[in-house]
Design an enzyme around this catalytic site. Structure first.
Site, PDB file in Angstrom:
ATOM      1  N   CYS A  89       0.868  -1.187   0.000  1.00 31.97           N
ATOM      2  CA  CYS A  89       0.000   0.000   0.000  1.00 31.97           C
ATOM      3  C   CYS A  89       0.896   1.227   0.000  1.00 31.97           C
ATOM      4  CB  CYS A  89      -0.904  -0.023   1.230  1.00 31.97           C
ATOM      5  SG  CYS A  89      -1.822   1.509   1.449  1.00 31.97           S
ATOM      6  N   ASP A  94       4.049  13.979   0.633  1.00 33.29           N
ATOM      7  CA  ASP A  94       4.573  15.219   0.069  1.00 33.29           C
ATOM      8  C   ASP A  94       5.885  15.027  -0.681  1.00 33.29           C
ATOM      9  OD1 ASP A  94       2.484  16.625   1.088  1.00 33.29           O
ATOM     10  OD2 ASP A  94       3.485  16.978   3.014  1.00 33.29           O
ATOM     11  N   HIS A  97       8.621  10.222  -3.518  1.00 31.30           N
ATOM     12  CA  HIS A  97       8.721   8.786  -3.266  1.00 31.30           C
ATOM     13  C   HIS A  97       7.535   8.024  -3.851  1.00 31.30           C
ATOM     14  CE1 HIS A  97      12.019   8.739  -0.224  1.00 31.30           C
ATOM     15  NE2 HIS A  97      12.071   7.502  -0.629  1.00 31.30           N
TER      16      HIS A  97
HETATM   17  C1  DLZ Z   1      10.114   5.044   1.595  1.00 28.33           C
HETATM   18  C2  DLZ Z   1       8.679   4.665   1.485  1.00 28.33           C
HETATM   19  C3  DLZ Z   1       7.670   5.660   1.490  1.00 28.33           C
HETATM   20  C4  DLZ Z   1       7.970   7.115   1.607  1.00 28.33           C
HETATM   21  N1  DLZ Z   1       6.381   5.336   1.432  1.00 28.33           N
HETATM   22  C5  DLZ Z   1       6.037   4.011   1.314  1.00 28.33           C
HETATM   23  C6  DLZ Z   1       4.667   3.652   1.207  1.00 28.33           C
HETATM   24  O1  DLZ Z   1       3.732   4.460   1.271  1.00 28.33           O
HETATM   25  N2  DLZ Z   1       4.393   2.324   1.074  1.00 28.33           N
HETATM   26  C7  DLZ Z   1       5.364   1.366   1.005  1.00 28.33           C
HETATM   27  O2  DLZ Z   1       5.037   0.184   0.846  1.00 28.33           O
HETATM   28  N3  DLZ Z   1       6.665   1.686   1.123  1.00 28.33           N
HETATM   29  C8  DLZ Z   1       7.017   2.978   1.278  1.00 28.33           C
HETATM   30  N4  DLZ Z   1       8.328   3.332   1.389  1.00 28.33           N
HETATM   31  C9  DLZ Z   1       9.356   2.239   1.477  1.00 28.33           C
HETATM   32  C10 DLZ Z   1       9.838   1.707   0.126  1.00 28.33           C
HETATM   33  O3  DLZ Z   1       8.872   0.886  -0.501  1.00 28.33           O
HETATM   34  C11 DLZ Z   1      11.126   0.862   0.320  1.00 28.33           C
HETATM   35  O4  DLZ Z   1      10.880  -0.086   1.338  1.00 28.33           O
HETATM   36  C12 DLZ Z   1      12.328   1.692   0.743  1.00 28.33           C
HETATM   37  O5  DLZ Z   1      12.525   2.746  -0.178  1.00 28.33           O
HETATM   38  C13 DLZ Z   1      13.601   0.819   0.822  1.00 28.33           C
HETATM   39  O6  DLZ Z   1      13.901   0.252  -0.456  1.00 28.33           O
END
Ligand code: DLZ
Length: 164
Positions: A89, A94, A97
């Site tokens: 999910c 903001d 990423h």
């Molecule tokens: C870094 C990050 C961010 C900002 N948001 C999410 C998110 O909403 N959902 C999710 O599954 N993972 C997020 N991650 C982590 C990245 O998927 C990943 O685990 C890291 O960048 C390390 O590779």
């Protein structure tokens, strides 16, 4: 047709095949686990409804959605499962990423489907808000995990048509 009008929940005119002998992997993220755990439960409940044995469901965790591709690729290597659901999910924040993770994960999972030998179901929720995630994880719009499970069953049945 929007996803609010069309659902893969098995109630439509396309029957769900018998899944008694099917084996499934589910790779699920730790990120947003309050949502992904509910999607996982939705998938497991639906597998059970269509006859999948508990012992034929393998659940693996990865940190975030970006790791889903590697997690699914590893699981696919050993011939232990007939299809995999990748559950994650990503909630728009903001930072850029959101776009990078959605794009990278989508591309990775697509490549697995093209080059691998088993189907990988796209269980990545990409939403603008927490509220939209809740709605799709057992809220107003149902539990998408259930749709992922039905898709996985249908895709194994599809793949088996060419093998048996
Ligand atoms: C870094 C990050 C961010 C900002 N948001 C999410 C998110 O909403 N959902 C999710 O599954 N993972 C997020 N991650 C982590 C990245 O998927 C990943 O685990 C890291 O960048 C390390 O590779």
């Amino acid at each position: 047709m929007s996803s609010q009008q069309f659902s893969l929940d098995g109630s439509g005119s396309f029957p769900v095949p018998d899944a008694t002998d099917m084996r499934f992997g589910i790779v699920v993220t730790e990120w947003n686990s309050h949502i992904t755990d509910r999607l996982l439960q939705g998938a497991i409940q639906t597998f059970s409804k269509y006859g999948v044995r508990e012992s034929n469901i393998t659940v693996k965790r990865v940190p975030g959605s970006f790791e889903l591709t590697f997690g699914c690729a590893q699981l696919a290597k050993y011939g232990l499962v007939d299809a995999i659901i990748a559950i994650g999910c990503v909630i728009r924040g903001d930072t850029p990423h959101f776009d990078y993770i959605c794009q990278g994960t989508t591309q990775g999972l697509t490549e697995l489907n093209v080059s691998g030998s088993i189907p990988v179901v796209y269980g990545l929720l990409t939403v603008n808000s927490e509220e939209q995630a809740e709605e799709r994880a057992g809220g107003r719009l149902g539990n998408k995990g259930s749709e992922y499970a039905i898709t996985a069953i249908k895709m194994v049945d599809y793949a088996w048509q060419f093998q048996k």
